[in-house]
Design an enzyme around this catalytic site. Structure first.
Site, PDB file in Angstrom:
ATOM      1  N   SER A  19      -5.823  -0.965   1.806  1.00  0.00           N
ATOM      2  CA  SER A  19      -5.385  -0.617   0.456  1.00  0.00           C
ATOM      3  C   SER A  19      -5.151   0.891   0.431  1.00  0.00           C
ATOM      4  O   SER A  19      -4.355   1.399   1.211  1.00  0.00           O
ATOM      5  CB  SER A  19      -6.426  -1.076  -0.575  1.00  0.00           C
ATOM      6  OG  SER A  19      -5.974  -0.824  -1.893  1.00  0.00           O
ATOM      7  N   HIS A  46      -2.140  -3.400  -0.180  1.00  0.00           N
ATOM      8  CA  HIS A  46      -1.892  -3.400  -1.619  1.00  0.00           C
ATOM      9  C   HIS A  46      -0.770  -2.416  -1.942  1.00  0.00           C
ATOM     10  O   HIS A  46      -0.844  -1.238  -1.583  1.00  0.00           O
ATOM     11  CB  HIS A  46      -3.167  -3.032  -2.381  1.00  0.00           C
ATOM     12  CG  HIS A  46      -4.292  -3.997  -2.145  1.00  0.00           C
ATOM     13  ND1 HIS A  46      -5.613  -3.638  -2.243  1.00  0.00           N
ATOM     14  CD2 HIS A  46      -4.286  -5.311  -1.810  1.00  0.00           C
ATOM     15  CE1 HIS A  46      -6.375  -4.692  -1.989  1.00  0.00           C
ATOM     16  NE2 HIS A  46      -5.589  -5.719  -1.719  1.00  0.00           N
ATOM     17  N   ASP A 139     -11.767  -6.319  -1.880  1.00  0.00           N
ATOM     18  CA  ASP A 139     -10.878  -7.322  -1.301  1.00  0.00           C
ATOM     19  C   ASP A 139     -11.111  -7.423   0.204  1.00  0.00           C
ATOM     20  O   ASP A 139     -11.208  -6.411   0.896  1.00  0.00           O
ATOM     21  CB  ASP A 139      -9.420  -6.967  -1.593  1.00  0.00           C
ATOM     22  CG  ASP A 139      -8.471  -8.102  -1.268  1.00  0.00           C
ATOM     23  OD1 ASP A 139      -8.901  -9.270  -1.313  1.00  0.00           O
ATOM     24  OD2 ASP A 139      -7.294  -7.818  -0.972  1.00  0.00           O
TER      25      ASP A 139
END
Length: 199
Positions: A19, A46, A139
């Site tokens: 991310s 992401h 995540d």
């Protein structure tokens, strides 16, 4: 930390999640892999869904591997890097067929590392490697549990070396991690694991 189960006959898939700070992390990891890397690599990074992404082009310039945005229903090919498109979950089915979905956000994100890892665990079991790099949030933590429970191997960037520690720390906190490594060492370990099973 050493794997707790006997290693599989050979690895068939590598799934990577990142991310915040991930473009640098992915560039470092992918850039250190050989052009002849013998398995497909699936990536969840992401991304801001409001903008067209150029991540595949950016990463393609940093690695000898071919990098592309994943497409629904395509079959994976060894040595290719497949990036989840913005705002689509990326899953892999048995037999190496990809699926893109716009189902609900998971932990406030889409694409979700958890869903990618869980699908890789279901499709490949002990033949899967999951890798968590820099990022905020949690995540990937549920996903590494799934990979480990199916006999796969989990590699996490050492949180102390990560630009953003949230995702690596959450993954390490599961207790389902085989290797915790500085970013610069991850590619060599992945290559060693994959190549060792092909001798």
């Amino acid at each position: 930390m050493q794997p707790t189960q006997p290693p599989p006959d050979r690895y068939e898939i590598v799934a990577v999640a990142s991310s915040a700070g991930g473009i640098h992390g992915l560039g470092t990891l992918l850039g250190a892999l050989d052009a002849e890397f013998p398995v497909p690599i699936l990536v969840v990074q992401h991304l801001d869904p409001r903008h067209r992404t150029v991540i595949a082009e950016v990463l393609d310039r940093r690695t000898d591997l071919d990098v592309k945005l994943a497409e629904d229903h395509e079959s994976v090919v060894p040595g290719l890097v497949y990036i989840a498109p913005p705002d689509r979950h990326l899953l892999v089915r048995p037999g190496g067929r990809l699926a893109l979905t716009d189902s609900e956000l998971v932990h406030f994100v889409r694409p979700s590392a958890d869903l990618l890892f869980e699908s890789a665990a279901g499709a490949y079991g002990p033949q899967a490697i999951a890798c968590v790099l820099t990022g905020t949030g949690r995540d990937g933590a549920m996903g590494v549990d799934a990979v480990k429970s199916r006999g796969g191997t989990v590699i996490v960037q050492d949180p102390a070396t990560a630009e953003f520690k949230g995702m690596p720390e959450a993954a390490v906190g599961t207790g389902s991690v085989d290797f915790v490594l500085p970013l610069e060492e991850i590619a060599a370990v992945i290559s060693g694991l994959v190549e060792a099973k092909r001798q």
